[in-house]
Design an enzyme around this catalytic site. Structure first.
Site, short mmCIF file in Angstrom:
data_model
loop_
_atom_site.label_atom_id
_atom_site.label_comp_id
_atom_site.label_asym_id
_atom_site.label_seq_id
_atom_site.Cartn_x
_atom_site.Cartn_y
_atom_site.Cartn_z
NE ARG A 1 -3.49 2.47 2.59
CZ ARG A 1 -4.48 2.69 3.45
NH1 ARG A 1 -4.81 1.77 4.33
NH2 ARG A 1 -5.14 3.84 3.45
CG ASN B 1 -10.63 -1.36 -1.19
OD1 ASN B 1 -11.64 -1.21 -1.86
ND2 ASN B 1 -10.42 -0.75 -0.04
CB CYS C 1 -17.49 0.19 -0.70
SG CYS C 1 -16.63 1.67 -0.14
CG ASP C 2 -16.14 0.90 5.12
OD1 ASP C 2 -15.59 1.36 4.11
OD2 ASP C 2 -15.56 0.81 6.21
CG HIS D 1 -13.49 3.92 -3.08
ND1 HIS D 1 -12.26 3.50 -2.63
CD2 HIS D 1 -14.38 3.47 -2.16
CE1 HIS D 1 -12.39 2.82 -1.51
NE2 HIS D 1 -13.67 2.77 -1.20
CE1 TYR E 1 -10.75 6.24 -0.90
CE2 TYR E 1 -12.94 5.95 0.00
CZ TYR E 1 -11.59 5.68 0.04
OH TYR E 1 -11.08 4.87 1.02
NE ARG F 1 -5.60 6.32 6.84
CZ ARG F 1 -5.83 6.52 8.14
NH1 ARG F 1 -5.28 7.53 8.78
NH2 ARG F 1 -6.64 5.73 8.81
C1 G6P Z 1 -12.80 3.28 3.60
C2 G6P Z 1 -12.96 2.64 2.29
C3 G6P Z 1 -12.14 1.39 2.23
C4 G6P Z 1 -10.71 1.71 2.55
C5 G6P Z 1 -10.59 2.39 3.89
C6 G6P Z 1 -9.18 2.85 4.16
O1 G6P Z 1 -13.37 2.48 4.58
O2 G6P Z 1 -14.28 2.34 1.97
O3 G6P Z 1 -12.29 0.83 0.97
O4 G6P Z 1 -9.93 0.54 2.57
O5 G6P Z 1 -11.43 3.49 3.92
O6 G6P Z 1 -9.08 3.31 5.46
P1 G6P Z 1 -7.69 3.49 6.19
O7 G6P Z 1 -8.05 3.88 7.58
O8 G6P Z 1 -6.99 2.18 6.10
O9 G6P Z 1 -6.99 4.58 5.44
MN MN Z 2 -14.29 1.12 0.09
#
Ligand code: G6P
Ligand code: MN
Length: 458
Positions: free
Chosen positions: A91, A146, A168-169, A199, A281, A301
């Site tokens: 990542r 993802n 997706c949340d 997104h 996003y 991030r």
């Molecule tokens: C949201 C998105 C996810 C993503 C996450 C990343 O929940 O819907 O698809 O993976 O954010 O969050 P983070 O805290 O890991 O940056």
């Molecule tokens: Mn997502």
């Protein structure tokens, strides 16, 4: 009833297990299985999971922890899939490589997301094949691995009959924040309409007990110049929208660290285009230049997550093993886990509850292609999703979506065919990339960084 979590070593596993366990009666769950290819990592997470199930909640759900697919999937009814191919280390590369070339570097958006997609497509197909082979015939995979857009397009092309629902949340997290901003405690009474790609979408209406919330919300955002409520900004650690209704969890992680900018971006987008509430996003596509300007190319991030969520979890496991005490803040629980468990309940108990899902368009959005994978609302029951169709969407959104859609489709095609040219077209077409030459520079760096994961491109 068996639920298998694929990606058991994730920082989210413990929170998800807790959400499942809190709903054990509705789910009638007898066994939870954790599956991961990284034994050591998963074994650590399993320590906390075991504590949640058997100490904290004292339930008689059996816990199995395995690295063997047959053990993981045999007779499973649900598979919750959250694989992260390459882990946080990759990542970090997805985020940093594009930034070195002056482009948006993000986990799921732009070229970072495409790199991640190329790593994930084939492992996802393997997981589907394992499910087909070992799980119950009427299994459901709830996939939130993802990049969901690219993964779901690959599933559509390569495994069209798989019993998989891609989800997706983020929209849920946005609604959590909207509820907090609007001072609404019973967020289950909020109903919303939404369309887009994953997104990459917009809320077209948000109502609360019949009241149209959009005017009030718009006013709030214009006045505060950010969507985050004051309380989040003042005391980020204490507040949090945890649907497990317990204080002191990690809170709403979407408000932490560099997430700040996208909530500010919601204001900036709505100041120009006030009709719809954008998914956070969209900032990566509409404010590419500004994103690059406020980013630190040496600390992204991924670093924030490794230094906080991941570190806190593993330190917490060590503390528990040394002292027998668990600090609940170390495992993230909240609407993320609740929403996945609720979706499983809807499928199992035929509740026809409404969720956003990523699904083949088939005319749902009349002016998008039939075979586009779109994110839209659906009622969920035992036969799967019943999708709600809508009127044509405006030209601005449709144009943005077509560009992104074709970029993602080319990426998937290029990955399947091993075509350098198609993948380069995908990169070139993406709105986060300013020129073909920059696209090629990024791609060539990414091929090098991903050589253990990507198919060979010729
Ligand atoms: C949201 C998105 C996810 C993503 C996450 C990343 O929940 O819907 O698809 O993976 O954010 O969050 P983070 O805290 O890991 O940056
Ligand atoms: Mn997502």
């Amino acid at each position: 009833m068996i639920i298998t979590i694929c990606g058991g070593g994730s920082t989210f596993t413990a929170g998800i297990v807790k959400s499942i366990a809190l709903r054990r009666e509705e789910l009638e769950v007898d066994e939870i299985r954790l599956f991961d290819i990284f034994k050591e990592r998963q074994d650590k997470v399993a320590v906390i999971v075991d504590w949640i199930l058997h100490e904290e909640l004292k339930c008689d759900i059996k816990l199995t922890v395995t690295t063997d697919p047959e053990t993981a999937y045999t007779d499973a009814s649900f598979i919750f899939a959250q694989m992260r191919v390459g882990g946080y280390a990759m990542r970090e590369q997805d985020e940093k490589i594009p930034l070195r070339h002056g482009c948006v570097g993000q986990e799921t958006c732009g070229t970072g997301g495409m790199a991640y997609g190329m790593r994930t497509i084939f492992p996802m197909m393997k997981m589907i094949d394992d499910a087909e082979k070992y799980a119950k015939k009427d299994y459901w995979i709830l996939n939130y691995s993802n990049p969901a857009s690219i993964v779901s397009e690959a599933c559509r092309r390569l495994r069209p009959n798989a019993r998989i629902i891609n989800i997706c949340d983020m929209p849920i997290a946005i609604i959590d924040v909207v509820a907090a901003a609007m001072n609404i405690k019973d967020k289950e009474n909020i109903v919303y309409d939404y369309f887009g790609l994953n997104h990459f979408g917009w809320f077209t209406s948000i109502t609360y007990k019949g009241e149209d919330l959009m005017p009030r919300l718009r006013e709030y955002i214009m006045e505060h110049k950010i969507l985050l409520p004051d309380a989040y900004l003042k005391d980020k650690a204490a507040l949090g929208v945890s649907a497990n209704k317990e204080k002191g969890t990690e809170g709403n992680r979407h408000t932490k660290g560099s997430w700040y900018y996208v909530w500010k971006g919601v204001y900036e987008i709505m100041a120009n285009f006030p009709d719809m509430l954008p998914n956070t996003y969209l900032n990566y596509y509409l404010q590419q230049k500004e994103f690059v300007e406020h980013s630190n190319p040496d600390h992204t991030r991924a670093n924030e997550v490794m230094e906080t969520r991941e570190k806190n979890l593993f330190d917490g496991v060590d503390t528990y093993l040394a002292t027998g005490k668990v600090d609940e803040k170390v495992f993230y629980a909240g609407s993320h886990g609740d929403w996945i468990a609720d979706l499983a309940i809807a499928l199992k108990n035929d509740t026809k509850a409404r969720f956003l899902i990523i699904t083949e368009n088939r005319g749902t959005i009349p002016n998008m292609p039939y075979d586009a994978m779109v994110e839209v609302p659906a009622y969920i029951g035992k036969n799967g999703p019943e999708v709600i169709s809508r009127d044509p969407i405006p030209l601005f959104q449709q144009g943005l979506m077509m560009q992104q859609l074709n970029s993602e489709k080319l990426l998937v095609e290029g990955c399947i065919e091993g075509s350098y040219e198609k993948v380069l077209q995908a990169f070139t077409l993406n709105k986060t990339v300013p020129s073909m030459t920059v696209a090629k520079e990024i791609l060539d760096d990414m091929i090098e960084a991903n050589k253990d994961f990507w198919p060979e491109l010729k």
